[in-house]
Design a protein around this motif. Structure first.
Motif, PDB file in Angstrom:
ATOM      1  N   LYS A   1      46.187  30.638  -7.764  1.00  0.00           N
ATOM      2  CA  LYS A   1      47.600  30.774  -7.415  1.00  0.00           C
ATOM      3  C   LYS A   1      48.034  29.763  -6.372  1.00  0.00           C
TER       4      LYS A   1
ATOM      5  N   SER B   1      51.662  29.116  -8.714  1.00  0.00           N
ATOM      6  CA  SER B   1      52.187  30.375  -9.243  1.00  0.00           C
ATOM      7  C   SER B   1      53.611  30.576  -8.746  1.00  0.00           C
TER       8      SER B   1
ATOM      9  N   ASN C   1      46.242  40.053  -4.176  1.00  0.00           N
ATOM     10  CA  ASN C   1      45.622  38.741  -4.358  1.00  0.00           C
ATOM     11  C   ASN C   1      44.265  38.733  -3.681  1.00  0.00           C
TER      12      ASN C   1
ATOM     13  N   GLY D   1      47.417  25.557 -12.058  1.00  0.00           N
ATOM     14  CA  GLY D   1      46.682  26.805 -11.899  1.00  0.00           C
ATOM     15  C   GLY D   1      45.336  26.810 -12.605  1.00  0.00           C
TER      16      GLY D   1
END
Length: 184
Positions: free
Chosen positions: A15, A33, A70, A137
């Motif tokens: 990300k 992201s 995350n 990514g």
């Protein structure tokens, strides 16, 4: 086309990759992201990561933390803080491998002098590192020496004398000149 979308979702993704200073300020960052759509959201995320991790001792090896769904893998070296963020479904070992590749490449490019001043003076090399490691990514490369070699090849001036180039850079320059002469 649907086979590509399935395989893309099966690939590990990153990300963001962050390089912050000892006060939590940006040195080099790259987001892959849309989880943080605005600049303010990105800064707030960076501040929350820094606040959560600043009291830990991640100097010898990478540490792992969870924040806002995350997974963050991070490592501190002198006055620089390296972070790699992935979704909560990502494999921590893959994220740690990306972090180690980024750290190793930066260490090689900064000639083992990894500190904020050197990083800022060689910011172009660090940003090229980020481009060589991850694209959109997707992880492209995790070997620090390969990343550093690609970055050194990109950043090498064609006008620099061969005596100031590494063997790899000199061979790349010679190959490039040979290719040009053969194509004429």
């Amino acid at each position: 086309m649907s086979a590509f979308s399935i395989s893309r979702e099966a690939c590990p993704s990153i990300k963001n990759i962050l390089l912050l200073d000892s006060e939590g300020k940006r040195v080099a960052v790259k987001y892959y992201s849309d989880d943080w759509p605005t600049h303010a959201a990105k800064l707030a995320f960076e501040k929350s990561i820094f606040t959560k991790t600043q009291k830990t001792n991640a100097r010898t090896e990478a540490e792992i933390a969870m924040l806002e769904n995350n997974i963050i893998v991070y490592k501190f070296v002198q006055d620089l803080h390296f972070f790699v963020t992935g979704g909560d479904e990502e494999n921590e070992l893959v994220l740690a491998t990306v972090l180690q590749g980024f750290f190793d490449a930066v260490t090689l490019l900064l000639r083992n002098n990894v500190d904020q001043r050197e990083a800022l003076e060689n910011l172009d090399l660090i940003l090229l590192c980020l481009d060589e490691i991850v694209d959109g990514g997707m992880i492209l490369e995790t070997d620090g020496s390969i990343i550093a070699g690609k970055v050194a090849t990109h950043s090498m001036d064609d006008g620099s004398p061969l005596s100031e180039q590494t063997i790899t850079q000199a061979l790349a320059t010679a190959r490039e000149h040979l290719t040009r002469s053969l194509l004429r």
